[in-house]
Scaffold this active site. Structure first.
Site, PDB file in Angstrom:
ATOM      1  N   HIS A   1      45.860  40.530  51.976  1.00 25.11           N
ATOM      2  CA  HIS A   1      43.784  41.044  51.270  1.00 25.11           C
ATOM      3  C   HIS A   1      43.546  39.917  50.536  1.00 25.11           C
ATOM      4  O   HIS A   1      42.798  40.778  49.296  1.00 25.11           O
ATOM      5  CB  HIS A   1      44.541  42.306  50.894  1.00 25.11           C
ATOM      6  CG  HIS A   1      43.405  43.134  50.580  1.00 25.11           C
ATOM      7  ND1 HIS A   1      43.274  43.983  48.940  1.00 25.11           N
ATOM      8  CD2 HIS A   1      41.774  43.711  51.337  1.00 25.11           C
ATOM      9  CE1 HIS A   1      41.742  44.633  49.025  1.00 25.11           C
ATOM     10  NE2 HIS A   1      40.958  44.230  50.614  1.00 25.11           N
TER      11      HIS A   1
ATOM     12  N   LYS B   1      42.734  37.688  47.552  1.00 26.75           N
ATOM     13  CA  LYS B   1      41.225  36.063  47.603  1.00 26.75           C
ATOM     14  C   LYS B   1      41.868  35.185  46.276  1.00 26.75           C
ATOM     15  O   LYS B   1      42.401  35.857  45.482  1.00 26.75           O
ATOM     16  CB  LYS B   1      40.036  36.907  46.367  1.00 26.75           C
ATOM     17  CG  LYS B   1      39.760  37.747  48.027  1.00 26.75           C
ATOM     18  CD  LYS B   1      39.983  39.694  47.538  1.00 26.75           C
ATOM     19  CE  LYS B   1      39.372  40.523  47.984  1.00 26.75           C
ATOM     20  NZ  LYS B   1      40.400  41.481  48.413  1.00 26.75           N
TER      21      LYS B   1
ATOM     22  N   ASP C   1      42.545  21.413  42.072  1.00 25.45           N
ATOM     23  CA  ASP C   1      43.333  20.613  41.278  1.00 25.45           C
ATOM     24  C   ASP C   1      43.991  21.032  40.278  1.00 25.45           C
ATOM     25  O   ASP C   1      44.848  20.053  39.317  1.00 25.45           O
ATOM     26  CB  ASP C   1      42.124  19.729  40.621  1.00 25.45           C
ATOM     27  CG  ASP C   1      41.252  19.208  40.516  1.00 25.45           C
ATOM     28  OD1 ASP C   1      40.864  18.637  42.134  1.00 25.45           O
ATOM     29  OD2 ASP C   1      39.589  18.882  40.554  1.00 25.45           O
TER      30      ASP C   1
ATOM     31  N   HIS D   1      33.553  48.944  43.280  1.00 24.86           N
ATOM     32  CA  HIS D   1      34.347  48.228  43.998  1.00 24.86           C
ATOM     33  C   HIS D   1      35.638  47.145  43.121  1.00 24.86           C
ATOM     34  O   HIS D   1      36.920  46.535  43.565  1.00 24.86           O
ATOM     35  CB  HIS D   1      34.313  47.004  45.242  1.00 24.86           C
ATOM     36  CG  HIS D   1      35.522  46.943  46.719  1.00 24.86           C
ATOM     37  ND1 HIS D   1      36.115  45.369  46.340  1.00 24.86           N
ATOM     38  CD2 HIS D   1      35.998  47.399  47.249  1.00 24.86           C
ATOM     39  CE1 HIS D   1      36.483  44.671  46.958  1.00 24.86           C
ATOM     40  NE2 HIS D   1      36.892  46.169  47.741  1.00 24.86           N
TER      41      HIS D   1
ATOM     42  N   LYS E   1      38.875  46.650  41.098  1.00 26.01           N
ATOM     43  CA  LYS E   1      40.329  47.084  40.860  1.00 26.01           C
ATOM     44  C   LYS E   1      41.259  46.639  39.263  1.00 26.01           C
ATOM     45  O   LYS E   1      41.180  45.468  39.565  1.00 26.01           O
ATOM     46  CB  LYS E   1      41.442  46.798  42.114  1.00 26.01           C
ATOM     47  CG  LYS E   1      39.970  46.502  43.070  1.00 26.01           C
ATOM     48  CD  LYS E   1      41.042  45.248  44.391  1.00 26.01           C
ATOM     49  CE  LYS E   1      39.835  45.054  45.149  1.00 26.01           C
ATOM     50  NZ  LYS E   1      39.582  46.185  45.928  1.00 26.01           N
TER      51      LYS E   1
ATOM     52  N   ASP F   1      45.857  51.468  26.810  1.00 24.80           N
ATOM     53  CA  ASP F   1      46.217  51.105  25.446  1.00 24.80           C
ATOM     54  C   ASP F   1      45.362  49.263  24.608  1.00 24.80           C
ATOM     55  O   ASP F   1      46.373  49.445  23.829  1.00 24.80           O
ATOM     56  CB  ASP F   1      47.758  51.136  24.794  1.00 24.80           C
ATOM     57  CG  ASP F   1      48.502  52.869  25.029  1.00 24.80           C
ATOM     58  OD1 ASP F   1      47.685  53.727  25.697  1.00 24.80           O
ATOM     59  OD2 ASP F   1      49.795  52.539  24.719  1.00 24.80           O
TER      60      ASP F   1
END
Length: 481
Positions: A222, A224, A229, A399, A401, A406
């Site tokens: 899952h 990404k 370089d 979507h 996440k 604090d």
């Protein structure tokens, strides 16, 4: 007794033997009791179907050690550096490192996640910002491009990025691309062939040729990740498809991604090279090119790149969230598209709120997964009862996440707040120890609240009995989702 009666009795006997064996397996593996009981219920109550589901989705690959990062010899260098950082953690003077020392120490122990302090980060708040920055960075590649995605589609956006990859490969840039076979199920062979013919090295992560004959369909990559370089990296919630840029039937796609420059890029690179080995069996050994640990000063942001999945000994991302929640003294902000956190995190959040911490959770009002949507909603009543503020986002589909605590701790990554992300999927998340970046995340979170409806116990209690039934049924499966 005729032949058919004998066959029926034999099948029933065989069924009960298989059920007993499956239940014994679940118990013997000493799983989390909630997940174990859920699987036992599925196996017993759903004849044959339950066993098939267990074979496909119930295997615990972390305990079986099917995937083992320790097979990669070059990781020893980074393990030694993590041990050194553990010994020297009290000597760090970086103010945000000092205030997050317990979380950093945890991640050095459970994930060997090196702390890097000289980074420059840019928060990318939607598809337009993300893909504009990504395409620009890809165009500047001179040595290599490494990328892996759960979903990569051959649409307008995917085609544009693919053309850049082919052009770079033909110009002598090393291009390596990993796609997940389940997430990118619709990726056509002709598309992959055109990339390979141009010199792009393309590999599928855990191919599922016969999905009805494999249990590995449950353990998906899952992540990404893009590394260019060794100097620029990207990670976060956005895959490559037109809907992440243009929106869906639910409206605008709201998501959060991260551009990283500095030594933390090398930690993303390490994750990619590990996944490349799993996908190909090939270890890329040129340390000076791929695994050099950068010390140059680019910025002043402290970051740990944290992975979790079947290749990890611990549920590292979940444990970091648990530690951060328990350390909160003022507020906790969470945005997640799917909320099925498990008993430990749920208890930590409820205890924090009832202790006077301002806990706010933002969920989408609509979802791209019906059963997950209803399972997530099943938690809302007890959140509200614990004085947690719950908001439903209506301006499209959120979507993102992210979690902040604090204004001193923030996270952006691929992991949802559910069992699948914490236990089953290969995930990656940037743990950020920087007040300026965390302030940006919190400011955008508060702006997003303007597009939300805040739930109250009275308002939530009047939903229909039909919705209550959907939530209750979906909740039964939440430990397995």
């Amino acid at each position: 007794m005729d032949l058919w009666s004998i066959v029926i009795y034999a099948l029933v006997a065989f069924y009960f033997l298989v059920v007993i064996a499956t239940v014994f397996t679940v118990v013997h593996e000493r799983r989390d009791p909630v997940r174990a009981l859920s699987w036992i219920a599925v196996v017993v109550l759903l004849p044959f179907v339950g066993m098939v589901l267990f074979v496909f989705f119930g295997q615990d690959y972390r305990k079986q050690k099917i995937f083992n990062r320790k097979e990669i010899k070059d990781l020893k260098q980074f393990e030694n550096l993590s041990y050194r950082q553990l010994r020297e953690i009290d000597n760090f003077s970086h103010p945000e490192v000092v205030s997050n020392r317990e979380i950093i120490t945890l991640l050095l122990n459970n994930n060997k996640s090196l702390l890097t302090t000289n980074n420059r980060l840019q928060v990318l708040n939607d598809g337009r910002e993300t893909f504009s920055s990504l395409i620009e960075a890809l165009g500047q590649a001179r040595s290599f491009i490494h990328l892996e995605y759960y979903i990569f589609e051959n649409d307008v956006l995917g085609g544009e990025i693919a053309e850049i990859l082919k052009e770079k490969a033909q110009a002598g840039v090393e291009v390596r691309f990993i796609y997940d076979d389940v997430g990118s199920w619709n990726l056509k062979r002709s598309f992959i062939r055109s990339l390979r013919e141009a010199g792009v090295q393309v590999h599928c992560f855990m191919p599922v040729v016969f999905p009805w004959l494999t249990s590995k369909i449950n353990y998906r990559n899952h992540r990404k990740i893009v590394v260019i370089d060794g100097r620029v990296g990207f990670t976060g919630g956005l895959n490559v498809a037109d809907r992440y840029l243009n929106g869906t039937k639910y409206g605008t796609w709201r998501d959060t991604h991260l551009k990283i420059e500095g030594p933390a890029v090398h930690m993303l690179q390490l994750t990619f090279l590990t996944d490349w080995y799993f996908a190909t069996g090939i270890q890329l050994r040129d340390k000076e090119r791929y695994l050099a640990v950068a010390d140059e000063y680019i910025g002043d942001t402290a970051v740990q790149i944290v992975t979790s999945g079947p290749d990890s000994d611990w549920a590292s991302i979940m444990q970091a969230y648990f530690a951060a929640i328990n350390k909160a003294t003022d507020h906790i902000y969470i945005a997640t598209p799917y909320f099925m956190p498990g008993e430990s995190l749920l208890t930590a959040l409820k205890v924090a709120a009832m202790s006077g911490i301002d806990v706010r959770i933002m969920l989408p009002s609509r979802s791209d997964s019906k059963i997950v949507y209803w399972a997530s909603r099943s938690y809302i009543t007890e959140l509200l009862e614990a004085r947690i503020k719950v908001y439903l986002y209506y301006e499209g589909f959120n979507h993102s996440k992210i979690m902040t605590v604090d204004t001193r701790f923030g996270s952006i990554g691929t992991a949802n707040m559910d069992n699948r992300s914490f236990e089953d999927n290969f995930e990656v998340t940037a743990m950020i120890y920087d007040r300026r970046i965390t302030e940006q995340l919190e400011r955008r979170f508060l702006e997003d609240l303007e597009h939300c409806v805040k739930l109250t116990r009275r308002r939530w209690a009047v939903r229909s009995r039909r919705d209550l039934l959907k939530e209750s049924v979906a909740r039964l499966f939440s430990p397995l989702l």
